[in-house]
Design an enzyme around this catalytic site. Sequence first.
Site, PDB file in Angstrom:
ATOM      1  N   HIS A  31     -65.106 114.178  -6.268  1.00 52.17           N
ATOM      2  CA  HIS A  31     -63.695 114.636  -6.057  1.00 52.17           C
ATOM      3  C   HIS A  31     -62.994 113.340  -5.567  1.00 52.17           C
ATOM      4  CE1 HIS A  31     -60.061 116.236  -4.152  1.00 52.17           C
ATOM      5  NE2 HIS A  31     -60.363 117.553  -4.652  1.00 52.17           N
ATOM      6  N   ASP A  61     -64.702 124.005  -7.273  1.00 50.20           N
ATOM      7  CA  ASP A  61     -65.268 124.348  -8.587  1.00 50.20           C
ATOM      8  C   ASP A  61     -66.754 124.710  -8.653  1.00 50.20           C
ATOM      9  OD1 ASP A  61     -62.792 122.519  -9.575  1.00 50.20           O
ATOM     10  OD2 ASP A  61     -62.447 124.684  -9.837  1.00 50.20           O
TER      11      ASP A  61
HETATM   12  C1  SDX Z   1     -60.319 119.625  -8.853  1.00 42.79           C
HETATM   13  O1  SDX Z   1     -57.323 115.937  -6.995  1.00 42.79           O
HETATM   14  C2  SDX Z   1     -57.605 117.509  -6.857  1.00 42.79           C
HETATM   15  O2  SDX Z   1     -57.227 117.814  -5.455  1.00 42.79           O
HETATM   16  C3  SDX Z   1     -58.267 118.230  -7.611  1.00 42.79           C
HETATM   17  C4  SDX Z   1     -58.569 119.788  -7.082  1.00 42.79           C
HETATM   18  C5  SDX Z   1     -57.809 120.590  -6.610  1.00 42.79           C
HETATM   19  O3  SDX Z   1     -57.504 121.259  -5.760  1.00 42.79           O
HETATM   20  O4  SDX Z   1     -56.477 120.256  -7.071  1.00 42.79           O
HETATM   21  O5  SDX Z   1     -59.464 119.644  -6.056  1.00 42.79           O
HETATM   22  C6  SDX Z   1     -59.411 120.374  -8.221  1.00 42.79           C
HETATM   23  O6  SDX Z   1     -59.828 119.290  -9.913  1.00 42.79           O
HETATM   24  C7  SDX Z   1     -61.610 119.281  -8.278  1.00 42.79           C
HETATM   25  C8  SDX Z   1     -62.709 118.434  -9.299  1.00 42.79           C
HETATM   26  C9  SDX Z   1     -63.036 119.225 -10.452  1.00 42.79           C
HETATM   27  N1  SDX Z   1     -63.800 118.187 -11.304  1.00 42.79           N
HETATM   28  C10 SDX Z   1     -65.031 118.151 -11.548  1.00 42.79           C
HETATM   29  O7  SDX Z   1     -66.022 118.833 -10.935  1.00 42.79           O
HETATM   30  C11 SDX Z   1     -65.636 117.451 -12.672  1.00 42.79           C
HETATM   31  C12 SDX Z   1     -66.535 116.459 -12.465  1.00 42.79           C
HETATM   32  N2  SDX Z   1     -66.118 115.560 -11.461  1.00 42.79           N
HETATM   33  C13 SDX Z   1     -65.624 114.257 -11.826  1.00 42.79           C
HETATM   34  O8  SDX Z   1     -64.947 114.165 -13.193  1.00 42.79           O
HETATM   35  C14 SDX Z   1     -65.046 113.373 -10.857  1.00 42.79           C
HETATM   36  O9  SDX Z   1     -65.760 113.406  -9.741  1.00 42.79           O
HETATM   37  C15 SDX Z   1     -63.491 113.411 -10.593  1.00 42.79           C
HETATM   38  C16 SDX Z   1     -62.775 113.558 -11.690  1.00 42.79           C
HETATM   39  C17 SDX Z   1     -63.462 114.705  -9.788  1.00 42.79           C
HETATM   40  C18 SDX Z   1     -63.304 112.471  -9.589  1.00 42.79           C
HETATM   41  O10 SDX Z   1     -63.324 111.415 -10.124  1.00 42.79           O
HETATM   42  P1  SDX Z   1     -62.793 109.861  -9.698  1.00 42.79           P
HETATM   43  O11 SDX Z   1     -62.422 110.114  -8.256  1.00 42.79           O
HETATM   44  O12 SDX Z   1     -61.834 109.270 -10.748  1.00 42.79           O
HETATM   45  O13 SDX Z   1     -64.090 109.278  -9.476  1.00 42.79           O
HETATM   46  P2  SDX Z   1     -64.554 108.129 -10.561  1.00 42.79           P
HETATM   47  O14 SDX Z   1     -64.657 108.996 -11.942  1.00 42.79           O
HETATM   48  O15 SDX Z   1     -64.054 106.895 -10.496  1.00 42.79           O
HETATM   49  O16 SDX Z   1     -66.408 108.340 -10.328  1.00 42.79           O
HETATM   50  C19 SDX Z   1     -66.597 107.262  -9.219  1.00 42.79           C
HETATM   51  C20 SDX Z   1     -68.004 107.219  -9.495  1.00 42.79           C
HETATM   52  C21 SDX Z   1     -68.400 106.770 -11.068  1.00 42.79           C
HETATM   53  O17 SDX Z   1     -69.605 106.128 -11.124  1.00 42.79           O
HETATM   54  P3  SDX Z   1     -69.462 104.475 -11.422  1.00 42.79           P
HETATM   55  O18 SDX Z   1     -68.508 104.034 -12.479  1.00 42.79           O
HETATM   56  O19 SDX Z   1     -68.817 103.759  -9.982  1.00 42.79           O
HETATM   57  O20 SDX Z   1     -70.818 103.954 -11.737  1.00 42.79           O
HETATM   58  O21 SDX Z   1     -68.828 108.382  -9.377  1.00 42.79           O
HETATM   59  C22 SDX Z   1     -69.387 108.873 -10.754  1.00 42.79           C
HETATM   60  C23 SDX Z   1     -68.595 108.163 -11.822  1.00 42.79           C
HETATM   61  O22 SDX Z   1     -69.441 108.080 -12.878  1.00 42.79           O
HETATM   62  N3  SDX Z   1     -69.203 110.194 -10.732  1.00 42.79           N
HETATM   63  C24 SDX Z   1     -70.067 111.219 -11.102  1.00 42.79           C
HETATM   64  C25 SDX Z   1     -69.370 112.417 -11.141  1.00 42.79           C
HETATM   65  N4  SDX Z   1     -68.350 112.335 -10.442  1.00 42.79           N
HETATM   66  C26 SDX Z   1     -67.740 110.907 -10.219  1.00 42.79           C
HETATM   67  N5  SDX Z   1     -71.350 110.982 -11.714  1.00 42.79           N
HETATM   68  C27 SDX Z   1     -72.119 112.129 -12.129  1.00 42.79           C
HETATM   69  N6  SDX Z   1     -71.205 113.463 -11.913  1.00 42.79           N
HETATM   70  C28 SDX Z   1     -70.032 113.469 -11.441  1.00 42.79           C
HETATM   71  N7  SDX Z   1     -69.645 114.698 -11.435  1.00 42.79           N
END
Ligand code: SDX
Length: 428
Positions: free
Chosen positions: A305, A363
């Site tokens: 998140h 989720d």
């Molecule tokens: C919702 O914003 C809100 O409030 C949203 C929400 C709401 O109520 O409105 O809470 C609802 O959207 C919840 C989130 C649902 N999405 C998912 O579950 C999809 C999977 N999650 C990711 O796509 C991700 O965690 C996000 C999009 C939710 C957050 O992404 P960020 O904050 O932009 O984090 P990032 O992409 O910069 O990741 C940081 C690191 C990265 O690694 P590095 O590049 O630093 O090496 O963490 C890794 C990412 O690769 N990472 C993951 C991961 N999520 C982040 N690695 C594996 N699996 C994951 N799910």
Amino acid sequence: MTKNATLTIDGNSFELPIHTPSAGPDVIDIRKLYGQAGVFTYDPGFTSTAACDSTITFIDGDKGELLHRGYPIDQLASQSHYLEVCFLLLYGYLPEADELEKFERLVTNHTMIHEQMHNFFRGFRRDAPPMATMVGVVGAMSAFYHDSTDINDEHQREVASIRLVAKMPTIAAMAYKYSIGQPFVYPRNDLDYASNFLNMCFSVPAEEYQVNPILARAMDRIFTLHADHEQNASTSTVRLASSSGANPFACIAAGIACLWGPSHGGANQACLEMLKEIGSIDRIPEFIARAKDKNDSYRLMGFGHRVYKNFDPRATVMKESADEVLELLGVEDNPLLQVAMELEKQALADPYFAEKKLFPNVDFYSGIILEAMGFPTSMFTPIFAMARTVGWISQWKEQLADPQLKIGRPRQLYMGETSRDYVDIEKR
Ligand code: SDX
């Protein structure tokens, strides 16, 4: 006493006011920065940017705290119910009994949609994803409810707010019924909001349908847990659309479109599809390895998140509901739940997820409950959209009431070609 931040560029210093919030980090006010210093700030994804001030929802990502108008989400989920939370989000306080009764009656009496809108559904292919139908039908509401599109008229804003909260379940249920070739079921005024939605989704003319009160309670709790969430991507989309003066139905349709993505509201559907793809506990290490592999863009859906960096308080409540619903339905040994619980256990024990602070989000468990209730994965995000509508509308109303409202218009870090002369095709 005003605090200032001092920015020094090429020996020139600029004082930037610091605003202190009632909760959360201080905010550096950069509104005059370009005018004073001739520079932009750069923050793709807005990880360090406050786009507005608000009094609706507060999130502390480190503490895993979520407050709606100051009330913790776990208390609202256990002691309140969705329409009361709607009142709280829309008007800023917990209603007295007579106010709540009046509000619930108002919503109940606006759950039907214009009969001619039924034709809209018939224009879609039967296999159209319900999210596509919802974006289309909600946007088209501005073609039917002209008497509540003038955003400068407070009464029309109020009418549009009630219409959207009241009609979204009906539209979502109709999108579902249309996708499975069953007749539309009209809303019933003798049912509460969640029971009415379940009835519109699962009853058929051929037989009586009894709403199970435990499923209705779980459904209502899912609505509450999704109601609002500060300035997330879809809420920011609604605010940006509204800043141009677009009508409320167009703004909410924009919010639905943004929520659709698998990184946002589409994650509940993607999460369940991932659990099905994993299929069994012994395949979990393979998927965790892929999620950790830098050369693989694969991510565990339902994990991580932007704001929560310890746990998502909604996931905690959602898991309790999942246990209740699956036990009620006698599917507590649901293989997907087993995979989900083992995946959570293995991921949280893995240094990669601990270091990157990746925990199950809202989720992660919602899809398991919804599937157990009988919804297809294609209805998971429409249910999220339906529940979030009150949050979008509350933020929309708050922004329109802001005397400082300006059209949202970010700038950019331009890295393209500088000015050059056109070259005739013969000379290229
Ligand atoms: C919702 O914003 C809100 O409030 C949203 C929400 C709401 O109520 O409105 O809470 C609802 O959207 C919840 C989130 C649902 N999405 C998912 O579950 C999809 C999977 N999650 C990711 O796509 C991700 O965690 C996000 C999009 C939710 C957050 O992404 P960020 O904050 O932009 O984090 P990032 O992409 O910069 O990741 C940081 C690191 C990265 O690694 P590095 O590049 O630093 O090496 O963490 C890794 C990412 O690769 N990472 C993951 C991961 N999520 C982040 N690695 C594996 N699996 C994951 N799910």
